[in-house]
Design an enzyme around this catalytic site. Structure first.
Site, mmCIF file in Angstrom:
data_model
loop_
_atom_site.group_PDB
_atom_site.id
_atom_site.type_symbol
_atom_site.label_atom_id
_atom_site.label_comp_id
_atom_site.label_asym_id
_atom_site.label_seq_id
_atom_site.Cartn_x
_atom_site.Cartn_y
_atom_site.Cartn_z
ATOM 1 N N SER A 195 -7.443 -6.159 8.885
ATOM 2 C CA SER A 195 -7.383 -6.895 7.410
ATOM 3 C C SER A 195 -7.003 -5.685 6.065
ATOM 4 O O SER A 195 -6.706 -5.322 6.194
ATOM 5 C CB SER A 195 -7.946 -7.857 7.123
ATOM 6 O OG SER A 195 -8.562 -8.058 5.978
ATOM 7 N N GLU A 223 0.806 -9.048 9.595
ATOM 8 C CA GLU A 223 0.844 -9.721 9.965
ATOM 9 C C GLU A 223 -0.136 -10.385 8.616
ATOM 10 O O GLU A 223 -0.609 -9.540 7.510
ATOM 11 C CB GLU A 223 -0.998 -9.894 10.674
ATOM 12 C CG GLU A 223 -1.759 -9.165 10.800
ATOM 13 C CD GLU A 223 -3.097 -9.764 9.560
ATOM 14 O OE1 GLU A 223 -3.226 -10.696 9.526
ATOM 15 O OE2 GLU A 223 -3.467 -8.927 8.914
ATOM 16 N N HIS A 250 -6.006 -12.294 12.073
ATOM 17 C CA HIS A 250 -7.227 -12.969 11.424
ATOM 18 C C HIS A 250 -6.870 -14.463 12.727
ATOM 19 O O HIS A 250 -5.871 -14.161 14.006
ATOM 20 C CB HIS A 250 -6.205 -13.919 10.274
ATOM 21 C CG HIS A 250 -6.594 -13.290 9.326
ATOM 22 N ND1 HIS A 250 -5.956 -11.208 9.009
ATOM 23 C CD2 HIS A 250 -7.657 -12.231 8.467
ATOM 24 C CE1 HIS A 250 -6.076 -10.990 8.113
ATOM 25 N NE2 HIS A 250 -7.347 -11.581 7.787
#
Length: 300
Positions: free
Chosen positions: A109, A205, A267
């Site tokens: 992330s 992502e 995630h």
């Protein structure tokens, strides 16, 4: 890594939940690892989305990386804040820490900012995977099984292939895997750490982004030349992003390279662990992303 190695946990981004962090530490210790936490790992500050002051977070990260006793640096969680540390780190000292002994950074992330900067500044591979105080690792009654198995395999030297569930453009591509969270990669355009996927497989992502925002970020990276010379594209999870595939196909399909999608990396649950900065291959016939690292080869 081997059982008995020391790993450090730091908080370069958002503040971790103390209970989840304690469980995460216990689970890493259950693998036979010695775990030490950064001095400021649970700090708070006025900007409550940051885990303490920038200087303190940078100091913890640098101390852990430069400690010759530490084999891996786990980030506690993502959120936001890692990019604020990049011009506070002493990169000469970080390079000296790299030469002191092999070690790896682990996170995902917001940690994409560090993955990208470590690749550029230090030339080291890093692990894109679950963090010490994230739910899939630290929840009760135990970690998510596939996530936990994948993390152990990668950390202890036997990374597993990751299966996707769809193909946006067929083919096979081999190259160093680079990338991470799309929002973070786009935010680094125009900085000294601007991403480039030339000769590489791009991994992307994101979470909580509407398709038009995904379009905007991909367009920014395309116009910045980040995808010039890319060999293939591996697409991870797009949690709470509505249906991202029409825009992903529209923006990336014109590059004329293989595109594998639906990889459970990023995630959501499970969160599989993959190496960034090492040779990988995507094969749309088997719908897989595999690590093909050979001794002596890493990102340049």
């Amino acid at each position: 890594m081997q059982p008995g190695d020391t790993v450090a946990i730091v908080s370069p981004s958002g503040p971790p939940d103390a209970v989840l962090l304690e469980r995460g530490i216990e689970r890493l210790e259950g693998l036979g690892l010695k775990v030490v936490a950064g001095t400021h790992v649970l700090d708070r500050q006025e900007l409550d989305y940051l885990a303490g002051d920038d200087a303190a977070r940078a100091a913890d990260l640098q101390a852990a990386w430069c400690d010759p006793a530490v084999s891996a640096v786990f980030c506690s969680r993502g959120g936001y804040g890692a990019a604020r540390l990049l011009d506070l780190l002493d990169w000469d000292a970080m390079r000296a820490g790299t030469r002191a002994g092999p070690k790896v950074l682990i996170g995902s992330s917001d940690i994409t900012a560090l993955h990208n900067a470590f690749a550029i500044e230090l030339g080291v591979p890093t692990l894109h995977g679950p963090m010490a105080a994230c739910d899939v690792l630290a929840r009760e009654p135990g970690p998510e099984p596939l996530t936990w198995e994948s993390l152990q395999a990668a950390v202890f030297g036997s990374p597993q292939p990751v299966r996707g569930d769809r193909v946006l453009a067929p083919g096979r591509a081999e190259g160093v895997l680079s990338g991470g969270n799309l929002s973070l990669l786009a935010s680094m355009c125009g900085t000294r750490w601007q991403p480039s996927f030339a000769g590489r497989i791009a991994f992307l992502e994101d979470v909580g982004e509407e398709p038009y925002r995904i379009d905007r970020m991909l367009t920014q990276l395309l116009q910045a030349g980040a995808f010039d010379g890319v060999r293939g594209i591996a697409l991870g999870s797009w949690v709470d992003c509505a249906d991202p595939y029409p825009v992903l196909r529209d923006r990336l399909g014109r590059l004329g390279v293989p595109i594998l999608a639906g990889l459970p990396v990023g995630h959501g649950s499970p969160q599989m662990t993959v190496w960034l900065g090492r040779l990988g291959v995507i094969d749309t016939e088997s719908c897989s992303l595999a690590d093909t690292f050979r001794d002596g080869e890493q990102a340049r």
